[in-house]
Design a protein around this motif. Sequence first.
Motif, PDB file in Angstrom:
ATOM      1  N   THR A 130      16.674 -38.472  11.796  1.00  9.64           N
ATOM      2  CA  THR A 130      15.980 -38.478  13.089  1.00  9.64           C
ATOM      3  C   THR A 130      14.476 -38.573  12.882  1.00  9.64           C
ATOM      4  O   THR A 130      13.792 -39.347  13.567  1.00  9.64           O
ATOM      5  CB  THR A 130      16.335 -37.208  13.895  1.00  9.64           C
ATOM      6  N   ALA A 131      13.950 -37.801  11.932  1.00  4.41           N
ATOM      7  CA  ALA A 131      12.503 -37.840  11.650  1.00  4.41           C
ATOM      8  C   ALA A 131      12.082 -39.231  11.194  1.00  4.41           C
ATOM      9  O   ALA A 131      11.044 -39.750  11.632  1.00  4.41           O
ATOM     10  CB  ALA A 131      12.152 -36.800  10.585  1.00  4.41           C
ATOM     11  N   LYS A 132      12.886 -39.838  10.347  1.00  2.68           N
ATOM     12  CA  LYS A 132      12.556 -41.179   9.864  1.00  2.68           C
ATOM     13  C   LYS A 132      12.606 -42.199  10.998  1.00  2.68           C
ATOM     14  O   LYS A 132      11.730 -43.066  11.104  1.00  2.68           O
ATOM     15  CB  LYS A 132      13.507 -41.576   8.739  1.00  2.68           C
ATOM     16  N   MET A 133      13.616 -42.096  11.837  1.00  3.52           N
ATOM     17  CA  MET A 133      13.744 -43.023  12.963  1.00  3.52           C
ATOM     18  C   MET A 133      12.557 -42.868  13.921  1.00  3.52           C
ATOM     19  O   MET A 133      11.949 -43.860  14.334  1.00  3.52           O
ATOM     20  CB  MET A 133      15.051 -42.771  13.707  1.00  3.52           C
ATOM     21  N   LEU A 134      12.222 -41.626  14.259  1.00  5.62           N
ATOM     22  CA  LEU A 134      11.117 -41.383  15.189  1.00  5.62           C
ATOM     23  C   LEU A 134       9.762 -41.774  14.590  1.00  5.62           C
ATOM     24  O   LEU A 134       8.835 -42.121  15.317  1.00  5.62           O
ATOM     25  CB  LEU A 134      11.089 -39.914  15.611  1.00  5.62           C
ATOM     26  N   GLY A 135       9.667 -41.713  13.269  1.00  7.35           N
ATOM     27  CA  GLY A 135       8.403 -42.031  12.600  1.00  7.35           C
ATOM     28  C   GLY A 135       8.225 -43.484  12.241  1.00  7.35           C
ATOM     29  O   GLY A 135       7.192 -43.868  11.697  1.00  7.35           O
ATOM     30  N   GLY A 136       9.238 -44.312  12.500  1.00 13.91           N
ATOM     31  CA  GLY A 136       9.135 -45.731  12.195  1.00 13.91           C
ATOM     32  C   GLY A 136       9.365 -46.054  10.726  1.00 13.91           C
ATOM     33  O   GLY A 136       8.798 -46.994  10.184  1.00 13.91           O
ATOM     34  N   PHE A 137      10.212 -45.312  10.088  1.00 11.94           N
ATOM     35  CA  PHE A 137      10.544 -45.508   8.675  1.00 11.94           C
ATOM     36  C   PHE A 137      11.104 -46.906   8.453  1.00 11.94           C
ATOM     37  O   PHE A 137      11.907 -47.398   9.232  1.00 11.94           O
ATOM     38  CB  PHE A 137      11.589 -44.458   8.279  1.00 11.94           C
ATOM     39  N   ALA A 168       8.387 -36.829  15.293  1.00 17.34           N
ATOM     40  CA  ALA A 168       8.886 -37.109  13.942  1.00 17.34           C
ATOM     41  C   ALA A 168       8.551 -35.956  13.001  1.00 17.34           C
ATOM     42  O   ALA A 168       9.396 -35.530  12.204  1.00 17.34           O
ATOM     43  CB  ALA A 168       8.299 -38.414  13.413  1.00 17.34           C
ATOM     44  N   ALA A 169       7.344 -35.441  13.090  1.00 15.31           N
ATOM     45  CA  ALA A 169       6.946 -34.305  12.247  1.00 15.31           C
ATOM     46  C   ALA A 169       7.762 -33.066  12.605  1.00 15.31           C
ATOM     47  O   ALA A 169       8.157 -32.295  11.722  1.00 15.31           O
ATOM     48  CB  ALA A 169       5.454 -34.031  12.409  1.00 15.31           C
ATOM     49  N   ARG A 170       8.019 -32.889  13.897  1.00 21.15           N
ATOM     50  CA  ARG A 170       8.821 -31.726  14.308  1.00 21.15           C
ATOM     51  C   ARG A 170      10.270 -31.878  13.847  1.00 21.15           C
ATOM     52  O   ARG A 170      10.907 -30.897  13.461  1.00 21.15           O
ATOM     53  CB  ARG A 170       8.717 -31.518  15.822  1.00 21.15           C
ATOM     54  N   ALA A 171      10.816 -33.086  13.864  1.00 30.36           N
ATOM     55  CA  ALA A 171      12.178 -33.312  13.354  1.00 30.36           C
ATOM     56  C   ALA A 171      12.224 -33.021  11.857  1.00 30.36           C
ATOM     57  O   ALA A 171      13.197 -32.448  11.359  1.00 30.36           O
ATOM     58  CB  ALA A 171      12.634 -34.741  13.637  1.00 30.36           C
ATOM     59  N   ASN A 172      11.176 -33.393  11.141  1.00 30.72           N
ATOM     60  CA  ASN A 172      11.112 -33.073   9.716  1.00 30.72           C
ATOM     61  C   ASN A 172      11.036 -31.563   9.502  1.00 30.72           C
ATOM     62  O   ASN A 172      11.680 -31.029   8.599  1.00 30.72           O
ATOM     63  CB  ASN A 172       9.919 -33.774   9.060  1.00 30.72           C
ATOM     64  N   ALA A 173      10.281 -30.876  10.331  1.00 35.17           N
ATOM     65  CA  ALA A 173      10.210 -29.411  10.233  1.00 35.17           C
ATOM     66  C   ALA A 173      11.572 -28.789  10.551  1.00 35.17           C
ATOM     67  O   ALA A 173      11.979 -27.804   9.909  1.00 35.17           O
ATOM     68  CB  ALA A 173       9.134 -28.867  11.168  1.00 35.17           C
TER      69      ALA A 173
END
Length: 141
Positions: A32-39, A58-63
Amino acid sequence: MNLFLGLVSDTAASAIWAMVVASLLPLTMALTAKMLGGFNLADNAHPREFLQGTTGAAARANAAQQNSYETLPVFLAAVLAAMLFFVPQMIVNTLAWLYVLIRIGFCVAYITNLAMFRSILWGLSIACCLMLFYLSIRISM
């Protein structure tokens, strides 16, 4: 009737499936973090660097991913202890799946920046683990 209106079985397999789902939650948050961050594929050379550079959702999904990894060992140990000391399986299953559902809510609250609600859900998820440990201790006495 249990908490989930009969949706949780009374077999050990149900608790094991809850452990599997909880174990996959950090991976889901990473994706999810990668998708939201444009990975993209080029970012795969240094995915941690990419995730550290994200902002917002994206940062919050990574957290949420990191927090999911941090609490997972406590949950797994609590379920295994409860099963080892023969806490009634329906109670183990109900608390295990309750933990999973709360943790999913926690991740959603984290991503959507609902900080106070997220903290409440974190406390409730840990309470599920503590209850499993408590019941294990009570039965082992």
